[in-house]
Design an enzyme around this catalytic site. Structure first.
Site, PDB file in Angstrom:
ATOM      1  N   ASP A 115       0.914  -1.120   0.014  1.00 13.83           N
ATOM      2  CA  ASP A 115      -0.105  -0.007   0.014  1.00 13.83           C
ATOM      3  C   ASP A 115       0.820   1.369   0.112  1.00 13.83           C
ATOM      4  O   ASP A 115       2.111   0.996   0.183  1.00 13.83           O
ATOM      5  CB  ASP A 115      -0.964   0.059   1.247  1.00 13.83           C
ATOM      6  CG  ASP A 115      -2.072   1.070   1.017  1.00 13.83           C
ATOM      7  OD1 ASP A 115      -2.075   1.749   0.051  1.00 13.83           O
ATOM      8  OD2 ASP A 115      -3.096   0.927   1.871  1.00 13.83           O
TER       9      ASP A 115
HETATM   10  C1  BGC Z   1      -5.022   3.171   0.230  1.00 11.02           C
HETATM   11  C2  BGC Z   1      -4.997   2.536  -1.119  1.00 11.02           C
HETATM   12  C3  BGC Z   1      -5.001   3.101  -2.267  1.00 11.02           C
HETATM   13  C4  BGC Z   1      -3.817   3.768  -2.241  1.00 11.02           C
HETATM   14  C5  BGC Z   1      -3.450   4.552  -3.600  1.00 11.02           C
HETATM   15  C6  BGC Z   1      -3.877   4.226  -0.008  1.00 11.02           C
HETATM   16  O1  BGC Z   1      -4.042   5.317   0.869  1.00 11.02           O
HETATM   17  O2  BGC Z   1      -5.055   2.954   1.288  1.00 11.02           O
HETATM   18  O3  BGC Z   1      -6.394   1.816  -0.848  1.00 11.02           O
HETATM   19  O4  BGC Z   1      -5.083   2.109  -3.360  1.00 11.02           O
HETATM   20  O5  BGC Z   1      -3.729   4.815  -1.293  1.00 11.02           O
HETATM   21  O6  BGC Z   1      -4.252   5.697  -3.837  1.00 11.02           O
END
Ligand code: BGC
Length: 699
Positions: free
Chosen positions: A238
């Protein structure tokens, strides 16, 4: 491409450029990227193209505006995941996936960062709206159908967040302490099920599990995901997760997103350097790096970019709007109905500012930027519901006025536009509207989003909301007129203390751009509601097994173990307000003719569902299994299968066939999965507490 040769030809620096992303493109005003809104890039090393990744579960999250470009790049806003799950309709999830997949491909993106399928452990979870259910079977099945749909278009998905990311508080660091059994039976199970659709990628979660960051956990990534489950796709972190790139790659996390080298968030050192240091220190080997590179190459060669797909920037938004509408229609859950719905020709007084400022979805990476949102009152107008125009224009003017000054929308650090909550006791002379209308509908809304868990104050009605509810109820009831509530929310709120004031409650969720249309059609009875809860609504917050929540500290202990949601309420004999699997229709269904057969591998269950009411409708039939006592405790029952009928006309019967793998009836003992011998009770019903047919089988 000869992948082995390619790996041989790459220098260490090229490999590291590949593994670590270039930062946050297309966000925070960095416009040097073709598709604004792209949130991650796999760098095009060695002449390969850059591969684009974009969110998210409720629609492709790209930005409509681009510098020096008059065109608009809108993407469809679909219902939030908790609403999609309330459809219990695999076909719809697949269609929504196909539509999002087409938008992903036609806008030049290669991997959609969805679906999210963490368990809704507590109603205050800030990202519950982005998740499907409290139950792993519903979560996994919904995710699998969605993935199948998206990937049928030739773009990838990322099932996320692997695993136990069930709270937002201290989300980058919090340590989830959970037993191996609960992990396997509840939190991992949905991911295991979703793998049957072969998602191209898995995104590891921010949090730690039992002391290790998910993105740095060999136990989770290598042992369970790859070795036990046979996943051979790509694993990515993530965004900004973990504290060591070297340990991430060592654990089997192939791609580090977004790559901190961009310094947008002025964050630590470049992971490429760190991985190099890790090599010197012996944390990882070049072989580990090559494994990651191999998984990246395997992904790259599948992408539209690599295959020179000439994207159009013109997905069929009209067709997708219809799919969003259909999904919304099937996800609305009718909770209470004392003869108030459907509303035919009666004149309705609509209260609540959310009739105009209807919430389409949650905030954060699960947000969407559609061309339009049909709010509730526009939906009523379009579908010919006779509402009080005078009251509506008072709301319209008041909202405009309030938004000018005291309740002005503002931008937060993350670039979101936030709308301060409006007071709801802004209408005077409610008796006048009670006099002039046949019934009242009150809209209550909530919004939540990534980064924060929901404040407990938001779980209860605010004083001004209670005041509105009480006054409307008093004035309308006095005149023998009915009152109903529409809940425009992403996660359950407390209802037991006020529901006696109203005759009907409809959970309309946050239904994306077609919200108003779908709600109006159900309210008017053009269609019967056919959604059911994929979660439990407790009577009281204190009744929940997952307390205290959120935990404002370094760790969160899941000491309820496997007793999440209905597993807890059923086993420990707690009455919920509305149980898992519950939802009313405008018609009724009868269940009969249960037959169970089995062979070595499977149970074959069949039964009939008949529409015995006066209107067409769809039913969600559920199969729960009660396992015999083994040497570990068992939940009272667990959902093991479900099916939604086609649209059944009055008198029409559908024979439902559900097969269950016998091994899926196993429990996780300390030495692994084990099926206890004995009598299994097969319980078929309309909800977890409305069991209509029971039979037993010895295994
Ligand atoms: C989130 C993810 C997301 C990623 C990109 C993170 O803050 O937890 O779900 O895909 O950002 O935006």
């Amino acid at each position: 491409m000869d992948i082995d040769q390619m790996i041989k030809d790459m220098t260490l620096d090229e490999k590291l450029d590949f593994i670590v992303g270039p930062g946050l493109p297309g966000q925070f005003g960095n416009d040097d990227v073709e598709v604004r809104g792209t949130v991650g890039i796999i760098r095009g090393v060695k002449g390969l193209p850059d591969i684009y990744l974009a969110d998210g579960p409720a629609g492709l999250r790209i930005f409509p505006d681009r510098p020096n470009d008059e065109n608009k790049y809108y993407a469809t806003s679909f219902p939030i995941e908790s609403m999609l799950a309330s459809t219990w309709n695999r076909e719809i999830l697949k269609k929504v996936g196909e539509a999002m997949g087409e938008e992903t491909k036609e806008y030049g993106v290669d991997v959609l960062l969805a679906p999210a399928l963490n368990i809704q452990r507590n109603p205050l979870g800030g990202r519950n709206f982005e998740y499907y259910s409290e139950d792993p079977l519903v979560s996994g099945e919904m995710a699998a159908s969605f993935v199948e749909g998206v990937q049928s278009k030739g773009v990838g998905t990322s099932i996320k967040h692997f695993v136990a990311n069930n709270q937002e508080t201290n989300r980058m660091k919090i340590d989830t302490i959970v037993s191996e059994r609960a992990l396997r039976e509840i939190y991992l199970k949905g991911f295991e099920i979703a793998l049957k659709a072969n998602p191209w990628t898995v995104m590891t979660a921010y949090n730690k599990v039992n002391g290790y960051y998910c993105s740095q956990s060999e136990h989770l990534i290598t042992k369970i995901l790859r070795e036990e489950w046979g996943f051979d796709g790509l694993v990515m972190s993530d965004w900004f997760a973990g504290d060591s790139g070297a340990h991430q790659v060592k654990a089997g996390n192939d791609l580090i997103m977004p790559g901190k080298s961009y310094q947008v968030l002025d964050y630590r050192i470049d992971e490429r350097e760190e991985i190099k240091n890790g090599l010197e220190e012996g944390i990882l080997t070049e072989k580990d790096i090559d494994e990651a590179v191999r998984n990246l190459l395997k992904l790259v060669i599948k992408t539209p970019k690599y295959n020179n797909y000439n994207y159009s920037n013109k997905p069929d938004l009209e067709k997708h709007a219809k799919i969003a509408y259909e999904a919304a229609l099937e996800g609305i859950v009718l909770l209470k109905n004392n003869d108030v719905f459907p509303v035919k020709n009666q004149k309705v007084a609509v209260f609540g500012t959310a009739q105009i400022e209807t919430i389409k979805g949650g905030l954060g990476s699960g947000d969407t930027h559609p061309k339009y949102v049909i709010n509730i009152i526009d939906g009523f107008k379009e579908k010919g519901i006779n509402f009080d125009e005078e009251l509506y224009s008072i709301y319209k003017n008041k909202i405009e006025e309030l938004r000018k000054e005291k309740y002005k929308p503002y931008h937060n650090d993350l670039g979101h536009t936030l709308y301060p909550r409006l007071p709801q006791d802004i209408i005077e002379n409610i008796s006048h509207y009670a006099e002039n209308n046949d019934l009242a509908i009150i809209v209550i809304s909530r919004i939540s989003g990534e980064f924060f868990d929901i404040n407990i104050k938001d779980f209860y009605l605010y004083e001004d909301e209670i005041k509105l509810l009480k006054e409307v109820s008093k004035e309308f009831k006095k005149r023998n007129k009915k009152v109903a509530v529409l809940l425009n929310i992403g996660s359950p709120i407390e209802m037991a203390s006020w529901e006696n004031l109203v005759d009907g409650t409809m959970l309309v969720w946050q239904a994306g751009q077609e919200t108003g249309r779908a709600i109006a059609d159900i309210v008017k009875g053009n269609h019967s509601p056919s959604g059911k809860l994929a979660l439990t609504i407790a009577k009281k917050y204190e009744d929940l097994p997952s307390l205290p929540f959120p935990v404002d500290g370094e760790e969160v202990v899941y000491d309820e173990g496997i007793y999440v949601g209905y597993r807890y309420f059923d086993t420990f004999k707690k009455e919920p307000l509305y149980e898992f699997g519950y939802g009313l229709s405008y018609t009724n269904f009868e269940y009969s003719n249960l037959k169970i057969e089995n062979d070595e591998e499977k149970l074959y269950i069949s039964f009939d569902v008949k529409n015995i009411g006066n209107l067409p409708g769809k039913e969600i039939a559920q199969v729960y299994v009660r396992a015999p006592k083994g040497s570990i405790d068992k939940p009272f029952q667990e959902l093991k299968g479900f099916e939604k009928t086609k649209l059944l006309n009055p008198g029409e019967v559908e024979n439902i066939k559900i097969s269950i793998n016998i091994k899926d009836l196993s429990s996780y003992y300390c030495d692994g999965w084990r099926l206890d011998k004995g009598k299994y009770e097969i319980r078929v019903g309309a909800s977890s507490r409305d069991i209509r047919l029971i039979n037993k089988i010895i295994l």
